[in-house]
Design a protein around this motif. Structure first.
Motif, PDB file in Angstrom:
ATOM      1  N   GLN A  13       0.832  -1.203   0.000  1.00 48.62           N
ATOM      2  CA  GLN A  13       0.000   0.000   0.000  1.00 48.62           C
ATOM      3  C   GLN A  13       0.866   1.252   0.000  1.00 48.62           C
ATOM      4  N   ALA A  14       0.306   2.320  -0.510  1.00 46.59           N
ATOM      5  CA  ALA A  14       1.002   3.606  -0.487  1.00 46.59           C
ATOM      6  C   ALA A  14       1.411   3.937   0.938  1.00 46.59           C
ATOM      7  N   GLY A  15       2.635   4.427   1.088  1.00 51.15           N
ATOM      8  CA  GLY A  15       3.175   4.729   2.398  1.00 51.15           C
ATOM      9  C   GLY A  15       3.968   3.591   3.009  1.00 51.15           C
ATOM     10  N   GLY A  16       3.876   2.427   2.412  1.00 53.90           N
ATOM     11  CA  GLY A  16       4.578   1.265   2.920  1.00 53.90           C
ATOM     12  C   GLY A  16       6.016   1.193   2.454  1.00 53.90           C
ATOM     13  N   SER A  17       6.658   0.076   2.804  1.00 55.45           N
ATOM     14  CA  SER A  17       8.071  -0.119   2.505  1.00 55.45           C
ATOM     15  C   SER A  17       8.310  -1.495   1.891  1.00 55.45           C
ATOM     16  N   LEU A  18       9.348  -1.567   1.098  1.00 59.79           N
ATOM     17  CA  LEU A  18       9.853  -2.822   0.561  1.00 59.79           C
ATOM     18  C   LEU A  18      11.369  -2.730   0.517  1.00 59.79           C
ATOM     19  N   ARG A  19      12.018  -3.885   0.601  1.00 57.65           N
ATOM     20  CA  ARG A  19      13.462  -3.940   0.391  1.00 57.65           C
ATOM     21  C   ARG A  19      13.754  -4.916  -0.738  1.00 57.65           C
ATOM     22  N   GLY A  65      15.543  10.823  -0.444  1.00 54.52           N
ATOM     23  CA  GLY A  65      14.929  10.924   0.869  1.00 54.52           C
ATOM     24  C   GLY A  65      13.989   9.782   1.197  1.00 54.52           C
ATOM     25  N   ARG A  66      13.657   8.966   0.207  1.00 50.58           N
ATOM     26  CA  ARG A  66      12.741   7.832   0.438  1.00 50.58           C
ATOM     27  C   ARG A  66      13.428   6.488   0.212  1.00 50.58           C
ATOM     28  N   PHE A  67      14.335   6.418  -0.754  1.00 48.02           N
ATOM     29  CA  PHE A  67      15.009   5.172  -1.102  1.00 48.02           C
ATOM     30  C   PHE A  67      16.476   5.245  -0.663  1.00 48.02           C
ATOM     31  N   THR A  68      17.013   4.094  -0.297  1.00 41.89           N
ATOM     32  CA  THR A  68      18.421   4.008   0.074  1.00 41.89           C
ATOM     33  C   THR A  68      19.036   2.778  -0.588  1.00 41.89           C
ATOM     34  N   ILE A  69      20.121   2.994  -1.310  1.00 42.28           N
ATOM     35  CA  ILE A  69      20.848   1.884  -1.920  1.00 42.28           C
ATOM     36  C   ILE A  69      22.057   1.558  -1.042  1.00 42.28           C
ATOM     37  N   SER A  70      22.343   0.270  -0.926  1.00 40.75           N
ATOM     38  CA  SER A  70      23.502  -0.146  -0.148  1.00 40.75           C
ATOM     39  C   SER A  70      24.044  -1.435  -0.755  1.00 40.75           C
ATOM     40  N   ARG A  71      25.265  -1.784  -0.360  1.00 45.99           N
ATOM     41  CA  ARG A  71      25.868  -3.007  -0.872  1.00 45.99           C
ATOM     42  C   ARG A  71      26.588  -3.734   0.239  1.00 45.99           C
ATOM     43  N   ASP A  72      26.593  -5.046   0.128  1.00 44.50           N
ATOM     44  CA  ASP A  72      27.334  -5.905   1.059  1.00 44.50           C
ATOM     45  C   ASP A  72      28.289  -6.721   0.207  1.00 44.50           C
ATOM     46  N   ASN A  73      29.537  -6.312   0.179  1.00 46.08           N
ATOM     47  CA  ASN A  73      30.504  -6.996  -0.689  1.00 46.08           C
ATOM     48  C   ASN A  73      30.790  -8.423  -0.224  1.00 46.08           C
ATOM     49  N   ALA A  74      30.630  -8.679   1.052  1.00 40.91           N
ATOM     50  CA  ALA A  74      30.857 -10.035   1.559  1.00 40.91           C
ATOM     51  C   ALA A  74      29.784 -11.004   1.032  1.00 40.91           C
ATOM     52  N   MET A  82      13.169   0.824   0.130  1.00 43.26           N
ATOM     53  CA  MET A  82      12.196   1.772  -0.403  1.00 43.26           C
ATOM     54  C   MET A  82      11.151   2.061   0.667  1.00 43.26           C
ATOM     55  N   ASN A  83      11.103   3.296   1.110  1.00 41.68           N
ATOM     56  CA  ASN A  83      10.153   3.738   2.126  1.00 41.68           C
ATOM     57  C   ASN A  83       9.194   4.760   1.535  1.00 41.68           C
ATOM     58  N   SER A  84       8.096   4.989   2.240  1.00 36.69           N
ATOM     59  CA  SER A  84       7.104   5.982   1.804  1.00 36.69           C
ATOM     60  C   SER A  84       6.742   5.793   0.342  1.00 36.69           C
ATOM     61  N   LEU A  85       6.456   4.570  -0.017  1.00 34.15           N
ATOM     62  CA  LEU A  85       6.181   4.256  -1.419  1.00 34.15           C
ATOM     63  C   LEU A  85       4.920   4.945  -1.912  1.00 34.15           C
ATOM     64  N   LYS A  86       4.967   5.324  -3.177  1.00 33.66           N
ATOM     65  CA  LYS A  86       3.861   6.014  -3.845  1.00 33.66           C
ATOM     66  C   LYS A  86       3.378   5.175  -5.027  1.00 33.66           C
ATOM     67  N   GLN A 110       8.838  -7.187  -9.869  1.00 32.33           N
ATOM     68  CA  GLN A 110       7.709  -6.279  -9.981  1.00 32.33           C
ATOM     69  C   GLN A 110       7.401  -5.640  -8.624  1.00 32.33           C
ATOM     70  N   VAL A 111       7.202  -4.347  -8.646  1.00 35.55           N
ATOM     71  CA  VAL A 111       6.738  -3.611  -7.466  1.00 35.55           C
ATOM     72  C   VAL A 111       5.430  -2.921  -7.842  1.00 35.55           C
ATOM     73  N   ILE A 112       4.395  -3.171  -7.056  1.00 34.57           N
ATOM     74  CA  ILE A 112       3.102  -2.541  -7.277  1.00 34.57           C
ATOM     75  C   ILE A 112       2.699  -1.832  -5.995  1.00 34.57           C
ATOM     76  N   VAL A 113       2.441  -0.539  -6.121  1.00 36.56           N
ATOM     77  CA  VAL A 113       2.039   0.256  -4.970  1.00 36.56           C
ATOM     78  C   VAL A 113       0.592   0.683  -5.181  1.00 36.56           C
ATOM     79  N   SER A 114      -0.270   0.229  -4.301  1.00 32.62           N
ATOM     80  CA  SER A 114      -1.693   0.552  -4.430  1.00 32.62           C
ATOM     81  C   SER A 114      -2.025   1.819  -3.642  1.00 32.62           C
TER      82      SER A 114
END
Length: 115
Positions: A13-19, A65-74, A82-86, A110-114
């Motif tokens: 749902q809108a306002g939710g988060s996914l990783r 301000g809503r999404f953050t990319i990161s990496r784990d080389n190990a 992804m936060n505050s999804l629209k 696929q990402v679907i934000v309702s």
């Protein structure tokens, strides 16, 4: 041969988060710039976020301000929190690895934000 496998997409749902996660194989991960792109129906594929081998990041203005990319080389894995999804974030999200003149792509998730 580099393989990228995305996971973590779904319906939220809108306002939710996914990783999202992207697991890489093939040996170049630590040196590659990793990116998340997305493509909505009828739209061109666009860059969402990118992280270099030295962990410098850049983002599309629409996700700052809503999404953050990161990496784990190990773990040879790159993430997109992804936060505050629209609803306009709805798209297929693709993982990309860029190293020298080579580009590699995953199959997408696929990402679907309702609303």
């Amino acid at each position: 041969q580099v393989q990228l496998v995305e996971s973590g997409g779904g319906l939220v749902q809108a306002g939710g988060s996914l990783r999202l996660s992207c697991a890489a194989s093939g040996g170049i991960f630590r040196r590659a710039a990793m990116g998340w792109f997305r493509q909505a129906p009828g739209q061109q594929r666009e860059l969402v976020a990118r992280i270099t081998g030295g962990s410098s990041t850049n983002y599309a203005d629409s996700v700052k301000g809503r999404f953050t990319i990161s990496r784990d080389n190990a773990k040879n894995t790159v993430y997109l929190q992804m936060n505050s999804l629209k609803p306009e974030d709805t798209a297929v999200y693709y993982c990309n690895a860029a190293y020298l003149s080579d580009n590699y792509w995953g199959r997408g998730t696929q990402v679907i934000v309702s609303s």
